[in-house]
Write a protein that holds these residues in place. Sequence first.
Motif, PDB file in Angstrom:
ATOM      1  N   SER A  70      -7.511  14.664  -4.948  1.00 35.50           N
ATOM      2  CA  SER A  70      -6.538  14.329  -5.991  1.00 35.50           C
ATOM      3  C   SER A  70      -5.141  14.317  -5.362  1.00 35.50           C
ATOM      4  O   SER A  70      -4.948  14.865  -4.269  1.00 35.50           O
ATOM      5  N   PRO A  71      -4.143  13.733  -6.065  1.00 34.70           N
ATOM      6  CA  PRO A  71      -2.777  13.755  -5.514  1.00 34.70           C
ATOM      7  C   PRO A  71      -2.283  15.171  -5.180  1.00 34.70           C
ATOM      8  O   PRO A  71      -1.780  15.386  -4.071  1.00 34.70           O
TER       9      PRO A  71
ATOM     10  N   ARG B 139      -7.852   9.673  -0.281  1.00 35.57           N
ATOM     11  CA  ARG B 139      -8.157   9.230  -1.650  1.00 35.57           C
ATOM     12  C   ARG B 139      -9.617   8.833  -1.755  1.00 35.57           C
ATOM     13  O   ARG B 139     -10.310   9.199  -2.704  1.00 35.57           O
ATOM     14  N   ARG B 140     -10.067   8.077  -0.758  1.00 36.69           N
ATOM     15  CA  ARG B 140     -11.460   7.615  -0.755  1.00 36.69           C
ATOM     16  C   ARG B 140     -12.425   8.792  -0.679  1.00 36.69           C
ATOM     17  O   ARG B 140     -13.521   8.760  -1.215  1.00 36.69           O
TER      18      ARG B 140
ATOM     19  N   VAL C 128      -3.788  16.327  -1.901  1.00 38.30           N
ATOM     20  CA  VAL C 128      -3.221  15.681  -0.712  1.00 38.30           C
ATOM     21  C   VAL C 128      -1.849  16.299  -0.389  1.00 38.30           C
ATOM     22  O   VAL C 128      -1.556  16.638   0.760  1.00 38.30           O
TER      23      VAL C 128
ATOM     24  N   VAL D 106      -3.434   8.620   3.747  1.00 38.12           N
ATOM     25  CA  VAL D 106      -3.552   8.913   2.317  1.00 38.12           C
ATOM     26  C   VAL D 106      -4.706   8.117   1.706  1.00 38.12           C
ATOM     27  O   VAL D 106      -5.464   8.629   0.880  1.00 38.12           O
ATOM     28  N   ARG D 107      -4.853   6.855   2.175  1.00 36.48           N
ATOM     29  CA  ARG D 107      -5.970   6.026   1.682  1.00 36.48           C
ATOM     30  C   ARG D 107      -7.328   6.683   1.916  1.00 36.48           C
ATOM     31  O   ARG D 107      -8.176   6.731   1.041  1.00 36.48           O
TER      32      ARG D 107
ATOM     33  N   GLU E 238       2.011   1.742  -3.531  1.00 34.96           N
ATOM     34  CA  GLU E 238       0.891   2.127  -4.391  1.00 34.96           C
ATOM     35  C   GLU E 238       0.513   3.601  -4.158  1.00 34.96           C
ATOM     36  O   GLU E 238       0.311   4.365  -5.102  1.00 34.96           O
ATOM     37  N   ASP E 239       0.470   4.011  -2.884  1.00 34.10           N
ATOM     38  CA  ASP E 239       0.133   5.405  -2.567  1.00 34.10           C
ATOM     39  C   ASP E 239       1.217   6.372  -3.052  1.00 34.10           C
ATOM     40  O   ASP E 239       0.922   7.474  -3.513  1.00 34.10           O
TER      41      ASP E 239
ATOM     42  N   SER F 295       0.831  -1.214   0.000  1.00 38.95           N
ATOM     43  CA  SER F 295       0.000   0.000   0.000  1.00 38.95           C
ATOM     44  C   SER F 295       0.862   1.258   0.000  1.00 38.95           C
ATOM     45  O   SER F 295       0.498   2.266  -0.612  1.00 38.95           O
TER      46      SER F 295
ATOM     47  N   TRP G  63       0.782   6.784  -6.684  1.00 40.90           N
ATOM     48  CA  TRP G  63      -0.423   7.593  -6.922  1.00 40.90           C
ATOM     49  C   TRP G  63      -0.143   9.074  -6.686  1.00 40.90           C
ATOM     50  O   TRP G  63      -0.564   9.935  -7.450  1.00 40.90           O
ATOM     51  N   LEU G  64       0.636   9.365  -5.632  1.00 40.93           N
ATOM     52  CA  LEU G  64       0.979  10.760  -5.332  1.00 40.93           C
ATOM     53  C   LEU G  64       1.895  11.356  -6.406  1.00 40.93           C
ATOM     54  O   LEU G  64       1.894  12.568  -6.623  1.00 40.93           O
TER      55      LEU G  64
END
Length: 295
Positions: A245-246, A240-241, A249, A236-237, A57-58, A54, A61-62
């Motif tokens: 957007s990146p 995102r939920r 955040v 961050v999860r 992945e985060d 995770s 994504w960022l």
Amino acid sequence: MRTRFAPSPTGHLHLGHVVNAIYVWGLARASGGRVLLRMEDHDRIRCRPEYEASILEDLAWLGFEPDEGLHPLLRQSDRQDVYQEALERLRAAHHVYACDCSRKQTTGERYIGVCRDRRLAPETGRGLRVQMDAGIETFDDLFLGPIEHEPAVQCGDLLLRDRDGNWTYQFAVTVDDVAQQITHIIRGEDLASSTGRQLCLRRMLGNTERPRFAHHPLILKPGGEKLSKSAADVGVRALRRAGLSPPEVIGRAAAAVGLIQGIEPLAACDVAQLFGSRITTDVPPGGRIHRGSSR
Ligand SMILES: [Zn+2]
């Protein structure tokens, strides 16, 4: 310049990590440096593969892309032989000894050397410590200014491997930063107090080169405590939920430590703009500067 982003897979990524990523990538990109990714999974009991996945992945994504350490993934758990070799090198020149004190017995930060002369056999269930060289370590922190530490007094004999057989944070990080030729260590100010002991250990391992240090502000909760990985509101999860957007955040993290005024979107590729000057010569604008604080 070569720095590192080194999360521990003991939880999901939160805004505190994002703040660290802003400083790491921002300072590196502003001075043409490189970022190494290092998964700090030295604690085999608390680390979990799902957190590692995770975090990666985060981070992707960022939009924070490491220059090294991602393919293949650089993990401390794959480097047992490196730590073992460093331990033998340390043992050859310094007093390394087994210690059976429990965490309860060693209250506080300082270990006073209870087992130093007990000559315990290094067996399962016992930790390993090294007698620290006496003396004062000084360094000029990019954000905090000049700092003096006296490791032998402040922390006493450092634990290298714990009773469960895990290499400790202090030992693994010191060995890695030398081996991976890290020139700039950029991390939160809660780790500033570790610097003197890491510099001392580094020299005891036979390394005379000294990296630069930059300890940056942390996001504090309203009560003044630092964020924890379990804090759901800053994960961050969760953000995102919630549809952020990146850049939203990243902007939120930057605003939380005063790097930008007010919350506005900030893309990962733009974080270098927060740090206009070259890291090796100047304190970057936007960084909170303390003077004379010595821990
Ligand atoms: Zn002991």
